[in-house]
Design an enzyme around this catalytic site. Structure first.
Site: not given
Length: 179
Positions: A14, A75, A92, A96, A119, A138, A140
């Site tokens: 995937f 983050a 970020e 944010e 990660e 858009e 968030e």
């Protein structure tokens, strides 16, 4: 990889927006094989924003995987796998929280789920915050909240904060700066 463990096949199952899911066929001891899941993530960065009063800005946002709101440090994902974490962290922070910082300081790097995902999150500290403008994506919806490090430690130990990057960052910050 160890001589005892060797990947003989990687199959993409995937391809997503922020991660790709693979199944790896592994040869173990040259005798047997096993199929292991592997999630490839391009990486992320996060920031501990510290106000001039010494409080930490936190973001409260809905997390679909948990079906609830969480309290986290700001983050986000790297734009590209080779984007420097410090660039992402600065972006970020402003997106944010509506603040920016001209001198981010590296704090720690965390690997969130080493059993099946690559990660990597680089975490920075931002002081001397400069008012800017919040630029939310858009999809968030974020509320900004301020806490002392003591209040945040209480939230960690009570189980209110469960996010691994946030826990790691806040406790590393507290240890490094004697808070």
């Amino acid at each position: 990889m160890s001589e005892k463990i060797k990947r003989v096949k990687r199959e993409l199952k995937f391809k997503g927006k922020i991660l790709d899911f693979y199944q790896d066929t592994m040869q173990i001891d040259g005798e047997r094989t096993a199929v292991w899941d592997f999630i490839s993530h391009k990486g992320a960065a996060a920031v501990v924003p510290v106000t001039k009063e010494g409080k930490i800005l936190m973001v409260r946002q809905y997390r679909n995987a948990l079906e609830r709101y969480t309290l986290e440090i700001p983050a986000g994902a790297l734009n590209e796998a080779d984007e420097p974490g410090i660039i992402c962290a600065g972006r970020e922070l402003e997106e944010e929280t509506g603040f920016r910082c001209e001198n981010l300081e590296w704090l720690i790097t965390v690997r969130t789920t080493v059993a099946f995902c690559n990660e990597r999150i680089e975490i920075y500290v931002a002081r001397d915050l400069i008012p800017a403008k919040q630029h939310l994506d858009e999809d968030e919806f974020i509320e900004i909240e301020e806490y002392t490090i003591e209040e945040l430690k209480e939230k960690i130990y009570s189980g209110e904060i469960e996010d691994s990057k946030t826990i790691s960052a806040l406790l590393a910050y507290a240890v490094k700066y004697g808070k």
